[in-house]
Design a protein around this motif. Structure first.
Motif, PDB file in Angstrom:
ATOM      1  N   TRP A 140      54.071  18.082  26.000  1.00 46.59           N
ATOM      2  CA  TRP A 140      54.947  18.892  26.847  1.00 46.59           C
ATOM      3  C   TRP A 140      54.354  19.082  28.245  1.00 46.59           C
TER       4      TRP A 140
ATOM      5  N   PRO B 150      57.009  17.739  31.266  1.00 44.93           N
ATOM      6  CA  PRO B 150      57.465  19.129  31.222  1.00 44.93           C
ATOM      7  C   PRO B 150      58.971  19.329  31.302  1.00 44.93           C
TER       8      PRO B 150
ATOM      9  N   SER C 175      54.239  28.177  32.244  1.00 50.34           N
ATOM     10  CA  SER C 175      54.261  27.684  30.866  1.00 50.34           C
ATOM     11  C   SER C 175      53.458  26.391  30.733  1.00 50.34           C
ATOM     12  N   ARG C 176      53.558  25.518  31.729  1.00 47.83           N
ATOM     13  CA  ARG C 176      52.752  24.287  31.702  1.00 47.83           C
ATOM     14  C   ARG C 176      51.273  24.633  31.710  1.00 47.83           C
TER      15      ARG C 176
ATOM     16  N   ILE D  15      55.561  30.214  26.546  1.00 51.41           N
ATOM     17  CA  ILE D  15      56.911  29.672  26.368  1.00 51.41           C
ATOM     18  C   ILE D  15      57.672  30.606  25.436  1.00 51.41           C
TER      19      ILE D  15
ATOM     20  N   THR E  29      63.097  29.714  23.626  1.00 50.43           N
ATOM     21  CA  THR E  29      63.068  28.342  24.130  1.00 50.43           C
ATOM     22  C   THR E  29      62.623  27.383  23.039  1.00 50.43           C
TER      23      THR E  29
ATOM     24  N   LYS F  28      62.139  20.731  32.462  1.00 47.64           N
ATOM     25  CA  LYS F  28      62.419  21.902  33.297  1.00 47.64           C
ATOM     26  C   LYS F  28      61.444  23.054  33.040  1.00 47.64           C
ATOM     27  N   LEU F  29      60.394  22.797  32.283  1.00 51.40           N
ATOM     28  CA  LEU F  29      59.427  23.838  31.968  1.00 51.40           C
ATOM     29  C   LEU F  29      58.740  24.323  33.240  1.00 51.40           C
ATOM     30  N   ARG F  30      58.651  25.643  33.410  1.00 48.76           N
ATOM     31  CA  ARG F  30      58.068  26.199  34.627  1.00 48.76           C
ATOM     32  C   ARG F  30      56.548  26.091  34.615  1.00 48.76           C
TER      33      ARG F  30
END
Length: 264
Positions: free
Chosen positions: A103, A107, A114-115, A49, A53, A109-111
């Motif tokens: 997170w 998530p 990154s997840r 991340i 951000t 809008k986390l891609r």
């Protein structure tokens, strides 16, 4: 007793890289028991991340900094002047684990990369924490040597994956019959004197009575590291004769790991 300092840097290993942990309070968990955190800078690379951000999610609440997640959960952010001369935005270490869990579950809008990075970090943190607690209970102490062995075991499982992919391509290209099982056992027999199934069963059920197994027994952490090294060498050698590649890779691995266990 060791003397701890606020801002003192502590190198931790995560997979094959290093995370610089920072002492927040030398007595944060009691006398000479420092509280420790990790900064946005550096952790961005580990969890995937971007620092920007993370920084954008920092907000002020009654004069204190907090990082807010899509779920609405907040984590206190500290600004630490570290001994390397840099200033870091820091979350306490266990908060990073709580953040990763929250997170990953929420998530926003986390891609996906990154997840996945959050989940991998959480798995590492949990495994290390379990071993640290277990060792402390069993031995009344968790030493640097213990930490190295646990980290090597965790890392060997991860670092072996890309090496095995290269090895797989080598087998596919050099063996017309694509005998992956045959060459896997070839490596295991060359290194440990037994096939993969027997060695894995031995790791699952440590040495008990069989003199041949006891003589050849290798701890799983060292064994996995040796296998990864050997398979990597097969790919690097890239010889036309795949059997010769394996023989040479086994020989080099025996030299590399001779101090860890005697190989016949």
């Amino acid at each position: 007793m060791p003397e701890f300092r606020a801002g003192q840097m502590i190198p931790l290993r995560y997979k094959s890289q290093e995370i610089k942990a920072i002492i927040i309070d030398p007595n944060g968990l009691g006398p000479d028991k420092p509280s420790i955190g990790m900064g946005f800078r550096g952790m961005d690379r580990q969890i995937g991340i971007p620092q920007s951000t993370l920084t954008r999610r920092v907000m002020q609440i009654e004069g204190e900094k907090y990082l807010e997640l899509p779920s609405g959960s907040t984590f206190r952010v500290m600004q630490i002047d570290a001994e390397d001369g840099n200033e870091y935005l820091v979350l306490e270490a266990s908060d990073w684990a709580a953040l990763a869990l929250d997170w990953a579950k929420n998530p926003g809008k986390l891609r996906k990369p990154s997840r996945d990075g959050l989940i991998e970090f959480l798995a590492w943190f949990a495994a290390e924490g379990i071993y640290a607690q277990a060792y402390t209970i069993l031995k009344r102490v968790y030493t640097r040597e213990d930490d190295q062995r646990v980290q090597n075991w965790i890392m060997s499982r991860e670092t072996g994956k890309p090496a095995r992919a290269e090895w797989g391509w080598e087998v596919q290209e050099k063996d017309p019959r694509g005998r992956y099982g045959y060459w896997t056992n070839y490596v295991y027999r060359g290194l440990f004197g037994m096939d993969a199934a027997t060695m894995k069963e031995t790791w699952a059920n440590p040495v008990h009575g069989d003199a041949r197994i006891a003589r050849n027994y290798v701890p799983e952490s060292v064994g996995l590291e040796a296998i990864a090294y050997c398979e990597k060498m097969v790919g690097l050698l890239d010889l036309d004769d795949i059997e010769q590649s394996h023989d040479e890779a086994i020989r080099l691995t025996q030299i590399k790991f001779a101090k860890h266990f005697p190989m016949a």
